[in-house]
Design a protein around this motif. Structure first.
Motif, mmCIF file in Angstrom:
data_model
loop_
_atom_site.group_PDB
_atom_site.id
_atom_site.type_symbol
_atom_site.label_atom_id
_atom_site.label_comp_id
_atom_site.label_asym_id
_atom_site.label_seq_id
_atom_site.Cartn_x
_atom_site.Cartn_y
_atom_site.Cartn_z
ATOM 1 N N UNK A 1 0.820 -1.215 0.000
ATOM 2 C CA UNK A 1 0.000 0.000 0.000
ATOM 3 C C UNK A 1 0.850 1.260 0.000
ATOM 4 N N UNK A 2 0.402 2.255 -0.757
ATOM 5 C CA UNK A 2 0.930 3.609 -0.568
ATOM 6 C C UNK A 2 -0.262 4.528 -0.344
ATOM 7 N N UNK A 3 -0.219 5.264 0.777
ATOM 8 C CA UNK A 3 -1.270 6.226 1.079
ATOM 9 C C UNK A 3 -0.698 7.607 0.814
ATOM 10 N N UNK B 1 1.116 -10.528 -5.371
ATOM 11 C CA UNK B 1 0.623 -9.533 -4.407
ATOM 12 C C UNK B 1 -0.366 -8.573 -5.064
ATOM 13 N N UNK B 2 -0.972 -7.743 -4.225
ATOM 14 C CA UNK B 2 -1.890 -6.705 -4.718
ATOM 15 C C UNK B 2 -1.301 -5.346 -4.349
ATOM 16 N N UNK B 3 -1.680 -4.328 -5.130
ATOM 17 C CA UNK B 3 -1.203 -2.974 -4.829
ATOM 18 C C UNK B 3 -2.400 -2.070 -4.547
ATOM 19 N N UNK B 4 -2.332 -1.321 -3.443
ATOM 20 C CA UNK B 4 -3.374 -0.335 -3.140
ATOM 21 C C UNK B 4 -2.744 1.050 -3.156
ATOM 22 N N UNK B 5 -3.275 1.920 -4.013
ATOM 23 C CA UNK B 5 -2.857 3.327 -4.014
ATOM 24 C C UNK B 5 -4.057 4.119 -3.552
ATOM 25 N N UNK B 6 -3.990 4.658 -2.349
ATOM 26 C CA UNK B 6 -5.157 5.363 -1.814
ATOM 27 C C UNK B 6 -4.789 6.800 -1.486
ATOM 28 N N UNK B 7 -5.628 7.714 -1.946
ATOM 29 C CA UNK B 7 -5.371 9.129 -1.666
ATOM 30 C C UNK B 7 -6.649 9.917 -1.789
ATOM 31 N N UNK B 8 -6.522 11.221 -1.518
ATOM 32 C CA UNK B 8 -7.695 12.090 -1.580
ATOM 33 C C UNK B 8 -8.212 12.225 -2.999
ATOM 34 N N UNK B 9 -9.486 12.568 -3.104
ATOM 35 C CA UNK B 9 -10.087 12.801 -4.414
ATOM 36 C C UNK B 9 -9.391 13.992 -5.065
ATOM 37 N N UNK C 1 -1.587 1.518 -14.620
ATOM 38 C CA UNK C 1 -2.124 0.315 -13.973
ATOM 39 C C UNK C 1 -2.737 -0.622 -15.014
ATOM 40 N N UNK C 2 -3.246 -0.045 -16.108
ATOM 41 C CA UNK C 2 -3.853 -0.850 -17.185
ATOM 42 C C UNK C 2 -5.007 -1.688 -16.665
ATOM 43 N N UNK C 3 -5.044 -2.920 -17.089
ATOM 44 C CA UNK C 3 -6.172 -3.792 -16.751
ATOM 45 C C UNK C 3 -5.881 -4.705 -15.563
ATOM 46 N N UNK C 4 -4.763 -4.448 -14.875
ATOM 47 C CA UNK C 4 -4.386 -5.346 -13.771
ATOM 48 C C UNK C 4 -5.437 -5.281 -12.649
ATOM 49 N N UNK C 5 -6.172 -6.373 -12.411
ATOM 50 C CA UNK C 5 -7.228 -6.343 -11.388
ATOM 51 C C UNK C 5 -6.670 -6.286 -9.971
ATOM 52 N N UNK C 6 -5.361 -6.511 -9.850
ATOM 53 C CA UNK C 6 -4.767 -6.485 -8.505
ATOM 54 C C UNK C 6 -4.238 -5.105 -8.120
ATOM 55 N N UNK C 7 -4.431 -4.125 -8.991
ATOM 56 C CA UNK C 7 -4.056 -2.756 -8.604
ATOM 57 C C UNK C 7 -5.345 -2.018 -8.245
ATOM 58 N N UNK C 8 -5.434 -1.562 -7.009
ATOM 59 C CA UNK C 8 -6.634 -0.873 -6.517
ATOM 60 C C UNK C 8 -6.314 0.604 -6.351
#
Lengths: 407, 224
Positions: free
Chosen positions: A220-222, A247-255, A273-280
């Motif tokens: 994750x990167x916040x 693994x999965x990747x989560x990129x979470x940030x403000x709108x 990220x393209x079509x990778x379903x494991x990148x959120x």
């Protein structure tokens, strides 16, 4: 609102007793904090928590705000940007309006307190009034001055040097000033929504809401969608590792709706990220503290691959959750991570990928880093340490040339 | 049997610090060396002792600031290892520690001249501590009271009585050993505590070890 005893379960009774011991030495002294806003921004956030806790210890402390019109705040915003190194046009009239506005505030503020604790450049010029009082003045600079605009600094420096001391968050943020320069890093509040313990159920509910698989490793990167946080570099590092670890990747940030550059960065991130379903890729409202907390707690490894950073407190937030953190060696991050002891410091995408693979494949070492990181934060980056250092700072003003002070 | 009362009580104090940034900074080993010769002793003390409190729970214990910087910013593992290995306990004064660090770097530079600059932003900033010593409510008149109080005081107090004490007169002796010897006549206990190498334990580990030695001595006295 919390009181000091609520922190005993986190830092221990000794730590809280010592805070009370120090606070007794401040009896009889009045302290006034002055900044430019009571809502929004890191300074207001920290004062909102610290002032009640200082009062809880019996310290005579107040918090007041400087007032100004729209033009004043446009100018001080330019000050802020220029001190960070951004090119800004500042005219003679701008400087005059700044000084006039600060002067207009003089009568409405409690400048007769024993200690004036002035935050950032907006109210800095109040010190020009100090000859009318026999008190002590401290300038608290929350900004990294290493790339500051010279023209503006030449205007501010003679003012700043009238203070008895200044306080910076990291050594590299300082400027050669003649008075005492103290190092007091910012802190996180372990009881806030962003950092408090969460029940497993809440964490699972957040993962399920964002369709993240709890069974596989989560990286994750916040951070907001900003070039300086290098989200594209994070995806590249993830892709290098994905060949070896599922693994999965989560990129979470403000709108990013109200930030044109943010929209552009977000588009690039989605494309990468393209079509990778494991990148959120998650754009969350600014009040999503519990969600961010849950995502961090669910993570296997947390990244902070910034290209430039202020203090980078998100690193301490991640370490506090006992997570192994891989972060760039920029800004205040090296103060928070001792490389290979309490986290990993990197300088490149390849380095980040290398260490990410190492930590995902060596959970025991990753756990050791996470455990050490949490203790590093407990000892150095919690609100209680911040309170202690502010009180010692106030006490040090009566001993300007001493390094060992007996009470 | 009643425990012997001391001629004067042991009063626990605590020592708490804030950090001051000095104007010295170094971007390579030569600048580091030249600053090391110039900075006040309080700066050397800060960088060789700070980690004891700051990293008290980290395991393994990270090295002192100079060794860490030479390793991570200058990537000179060989010199870092030599600096890491300096046995701080052997040196009774800060002046001696400073000389040993300088000598170690100078000897290393004879055969391995390192001209690398640290990456921008990774310069070494010299700092010093401003320390405050405050009385605590804890005091002891005999070994039992001492052990009881030692279980309660903060690690900052422990730090003061063990580390800070060594660089104040009487030089090289921790406050506990000094009190055992001069106020209680407990020469052996004083020596046992003085013999511990405080730099290889965490502060919590040290606390446990001193308590263990004191409680063992109390048991011996009770048996007589």
């Amino acid at each position: 609102m919390f009181n000091l005893d609520d922190y005993i379960s986190i830092v221990g009774e000794n730590e809280i007793s010592e805070l009370r011991l120090i606070s007794e030495k401040l009896r009889g002294k009045s302290i006034v904090n002055i900044n430019s806003t009571s809502i929004g921004g890191g300074v207001a956030e920290i004062l909102n928590r610290m002032v009640p806790l200082l009062k809880d210890m019996g310290v005579n402390v107040r918090w007041e705000c400087i007032k100004g019109g729209e033009k004043f705040f446009i100018i001080t915003k330019k000050f802020h940007n220029a001190l960070h190194g951004k090119k800004e046009q500042l005219s003679k009239e701008d400087f005059e309006l700044y000084l006039d506005t600060v002067r207009d505030n003089v009568l409405s503020l409690s400048l007769d307190a024993d200690i004036l604790f002035i935050h950032d450049p907006q109210p800095a010029a109040l010190v020009l009034e100090r000859n009318k009082y026999k008190n002590r003045w401290i300038w608290r600079c929350h900004i990294d001055l290493s790339q500051r605009d010279e023209n503006l600094w030449n205007f501010l420096k003679p003012m700043i040097e009238q203070y008895d001391a200044s306080v910076f968050s990291a050594p590299s943020f300082t400027q050669g000033l003649l008075h005492r320069q103290m190092l007091i890093p910012p802190s996180i509040d372990p009881l806030s929504d962003k950092n408090k313990e969460l029940p497993r159920q809440t964490i699972d509910e957040v993962l399920s809401r964002f369709k993240i698989d709890a069974e596989r490793p989560i990286v994750t990167q916040i951070s907001r969608f900003d070039y300086l946080k290098d989200p594209v570099g994070v995806i590249e590092a993830y892709k290098l590792v994905k060949q070896y670890v599922n693994c999965q990747l989560v990129l979470a940030g403000g709108s990013a709706d109200d930030d044109p550059e943010g929209v552009k960065v977000l588009a690039e991130v989605r494309q990468k990220a393209g079509e990778d379903p494991d990148i959120h890729i998650l754009c969350l409202p600014p009040t999503s503290h519990i969600e961010i907390n849950a995502l961090q707690r669910a993570s296997t490894v947390i990244l902070q691959k910034s290209l430039k950073e202020g203090f980078g407190l998100t690193v301490s937030e991640a370490l506090w959750k006992g997570k192994p953190v891989i972060a760039s060696s920029v800004g205040g991050i090296p103060l928070q991570i001792t490389h290979k002891y309490s986290g990993i410091l990197t300088h490149s995408i390849e380095g980040t990928a290398h260490w990410l693979k190492q930590l995902l494949q060596n959970p025991e070492y990753a756990k050791k880093l996470g455990d050490n990181g949490r203790e590093q934060v407990r000892n150095n980056f919690l609100l209680t340490r911040h309170l202690r250092e502010y009180m010692l700072l106030f006490l040090s003003l009566d001993h300007p040339n001493e390094t060992l002070i007996y009470f | 049997m009643e425990l012997k009362m001391a001629s004067a009580p042991f009063r626990f104090v605590t020592q708490i610090s804030i950090t001051q940034i000095t104007h010295w900074k170094a971007k390579n080993i030569h600048e580091l060396l030249s600053c090391l010769k110039e900075v006040p002793g309080s700066v050397i003390y800060h960088h060789t002792h700070r980690f004891l409190k700051q990293h008290q729970f980290l395991s393994p214990e990270p090295p002192n600031d100079f060794a860490y910087w030479v390793d991570t910013a200058l990537q000179d593992e060989k010199l870092a290892e030599k600096l890491f290995a300096i046995d701080t306990i052997r040196f009774p004064t800060i002046r001696d520690i400073r000389e040993k660090i300088i000598q170690t770097i100078e000897n290393h530079l004879i055969s391995y001249n390192n001209y690398h600059d640290a990456p921008e932003g990774d310069e070494f900033y010299f700092k010093q501590s401003i320390s405050f010593v405050l009385p605590t409510p804890y005091e002891a008149w005999n070994l039992s009271e001492f052990a009881k109080a030692l279980k309660k005081v903060s690690i900052n107090s422990l730090y003061h009585h063990i580390f800070e004490a060594r660089i104040r007169p009487p030089l090289g002796i921790n406050d506990f050993s000094n009190w055992f010897e001069t106020a209680l006549g407990e020469t052996k206990l004083a020596k046992d505590v003085a013999k511990m190498d405080p730099y290889t334990h965490t502060l919590e580990g040290l606390r446990q070890q001193v308590i263990h030695l004191v409680e063992r001595r109390i048991q011996e006295m009770m048996r007589v």
